[in-house]
Design a protein around this motif. Structure first.
Motif, PDB file in Angstrom:
ATOM      1  N   ASP A  16       0.799  -1.233   0.000  1.00  0.00           N
ATOM      2  CA  ASP A  16       0.000   0.000   0.000  1.00  0.00           C
ATOM      3  C   ASP A  16       0.827   1.276   0.000  1.00  0.00           C
ATOM      4  OD1 ASP A  16      -2.182  -1.726   0.221  1.00  0.00           O
ATOM      5  OD2 ASP A  16      -2.124  -1.663   2.424  1.00  0.00           O
ATOM      6  N   THR A  47      -0.113   3.924  -2.748  1.00  0.00           N
ATOM      7  CA  THR A  47      -1.531   4.166  -3.026  1.00  0.00           C
ATOM      8  C   THR A  47      -1.830   5.657  -3.134  1.00  0.00           C
ATOM      9  OG1 THR A  47      -2.138   2.150  -1.836  1.00  0.00           O
ATOM     10  CG2 THR A  47      -3.871   3.778  -2.187  1.00  0.00           C
ATOM     11  N   SER A  85       1.737   1.863  -8.399  1.00  0.00           N
ATOM     12  CA  SER A  85       1.937   0.530  -7.825  1.00  0.00           C
ATOM     13  C   SER A  85       3.379   0.240  -7.461  1.00  0.00           C
ATOM     14  CB  SER A  85       1.455  -0.542  -8.825  1.00  0.00           C
ATOM     15  OG  SER A  85       2.183  -0.450 -10.044  1.00  0.00           O
TER      16      SER A  85
END
Length: 488
Positions: free
Chosen positions: A470, A473, A478
């Motif tokens: 994460d 994010t 990514s």
């Protein structure tokens, strides 16, 4: 013929003077280089410690007591135990598995040339621990191999000078790290029982001040025989970025954050005018075109932290009230700086390599039960970037003082039996003695955390998931390259 002889004599004299000049330059420039460089001299004669070393630079000149202003200096007597190791009612059900510590180096000289710097006394009154440390240095230099210092084996082990040198650790800085190490040893030694060098990892950035700080800190934490078996590791970057240092978008974010800071200063015209005046007094070869309040505070701290008279220039002197105004402005500015919307993004990109390295050590603590103790010796920005990345944003975390510490405590739940390895491990984050775990972005209001009236523990799986899954994010990306705007 007489004229030819005169010319010949003159040429010989010129050649002789030229040879003397070349010899003088060959001696002067290397000495000057090693005087101002942050890297060590190449020979092994960088330490010369006698039995009376600690008393050699003792002075009788009285110092000025700046009282409340010295809080930014974090003198040794102010370094005390905080929330570290205080787990309240959980003592019987959990075990401390390991500790990861990031420290800022101790007190140092200014980053810029300041007025009257040669007259500032950066020595300190030696105590028993200080004297014991100098004897330890003498012993390892003359009787032991320095190979355990790894890439730092040629560095000076100790700041010998009593005068303040540009960016170099001072004897007070050493004393701070000794006090910090002793304080944390009293907390963690009975829990960790570290006795094997394989249980310990020591990193330092490639600066004398961080290496010497790490050495003093670890001397106070470990027994000398264990310390001499641990190999120091070097980081090329002050942010510990390791293999993730080049990031195009970092510069753009940094520029926007600096623009906001400049606008805030311009909105305080009276303060801006005063800072320009102070800047021209304190800095040699200064220019009043642009003033950095934080760099100015760093320079002023050289006087305040060592009880030296504030400087004067052309019948204009810096006053105690001027310093208070400067420090009060920075306190005001830090409150706003910490709330900048781009600061967390900036920290995430600067600290990604560091976060990965921390995650790797966390996983080893869970799966291999070692290392037990990891030290990263760094800078104020090292801590600032990492704390910003984790969402711990306030005026204190954005301006770590000398000998600051950021501690990650890793705990194992002894009462929880699971088939999923790692789910019975938790951690806490403690900054300068204050538990900030509940401020960490990926730990806030999350089910699965261990909470009672006195303690909040965050599952390690949350940290691993954040760093590996994460992390980007917030960038709608990514991976690191996408977040940095790097084209493949």
């Amino acid at each position: 013929m007489a004229n030819v002889q005169v010319v010949t004599v003159r040429n010989m004299a010129r050649h002789r003077y030229l040879v003397y000049l070349i010899i003088w330059l060959c001696i002067f420039f290397p000495v000057l280089y090693f005087k101002i460089s942050d890297r060590p001299a190449p020979d092994n004669k960088t330490v010369n410690i006698s039995e009376n070393f600690a008393l050699k630079y003792k002075r009788t000149v009285s110092r000025i007591d700046y009282n409340e202003l010295t809080r930014v200096c974090n003198p040794p007597h102010m370094i005390k135990r905080g929330d570290e190791g205080d787990i309240g009612l959980l003592n019987n059900s959990i075990t401390l598995q390991g500790v990861i510590i990031l420290t800022r180096h101790g007190d140092r000289g200014p980053m810029n040339h300041v007025r009257n710097m040669a007259d500032i006394d950066c020595s300190m009154e030696p105590d028993q621990e200080y004297n014991g440390y100098t004897k330890f240095l003498q012993n390892i230099f003359f009787n032991m191999s320095l190979q355990f210092l790894g890439p730092f084996h040629g560095y000076p082990l100790y700041p010998q000078q009593n005068n303040c040198s540009i960016s170099q650790l001072t004897p007070i800085g050493v004393s701070q790290m000794l006090k910090l190490g002793r304080t944390l040893r009293s907390v963690y030694h009975p829990l960790l029982s570290v006795s094997n060098s394989d249980d310990i990892i020591i990193y330092s950035t490639k600066y004398r001040r961080t290496f010497q700080s790490a050495l003093a800190f670890m001397y106070a934490v470990l027994s000398p025989d264990v310390l001499s078996k641990v190999t120091f590791k070097e980081s090329d970057s002050y942010s510990y970025c390791f293999d993730h240092c080049a990031c195009f978008n970092v510069n753009n974010l940094q520029m926007k954050i600096k623009q906001s800071s400049a606008k805030r200063l311009k909105s305080r015209r009276v303060v801006e005018k005063m800072l320009k005046r102070i800047h021209n007094i304190v800095h040699l070869m200064s220019s009043s075109v642009r003033v950095d309040p934080y760099l100015l505070r760093d320079s002023i701290m050289t006087y305040v932290c060592h009880g030296a008279p504030l400087p004067c220039y052309q019948d204009d002197c810096i006053t105690h009230d001027n310093v208070k105004q400067l420090f009060n402005y920075i306190d005001w500015d830090l409150e706003r700086y910490a709330k900048h919307g781009l600061l967390q993004k900036f920290g995430l990109l600067k600290s990604y390599g560091f976060a990965l390295n921390i995650a790797m050590n966390l996983l080893k603590m869970v799966s291999e039960s070692k290392p037990r103790l990891v030290l990263y010796s760094g800078h104020d920005l090292t801590a600032q970037y990492l704390l910003a990345a984790f969402g711990v944003l306030n005026a204190q975390t954005m301006s770590p003082h000398y000998a600051s510490r950021l501690v990650f405590e890793v705990y194992r739940n002894n009462t929880f039996d699971t088939t999923y390895p790692g789910r019975d491990f938790y951690f806490r984050v403690i900054f300068n003695g204050k538990d900030v775990t509940q401020s960490v972005a990926f730990c806030k209001n999350r089910a699965g955390s261990w909470t009672d009236s006195s303690t909040y523990l965050c599952p390690i799986e949350y940290a691993i998931r954040f760093i590996h899954d994460d992390y980007f994010t917030i960038f709608n990306a990514s991976n690191y390259k996408e977040a940095c705007g790097i084209r493949s």
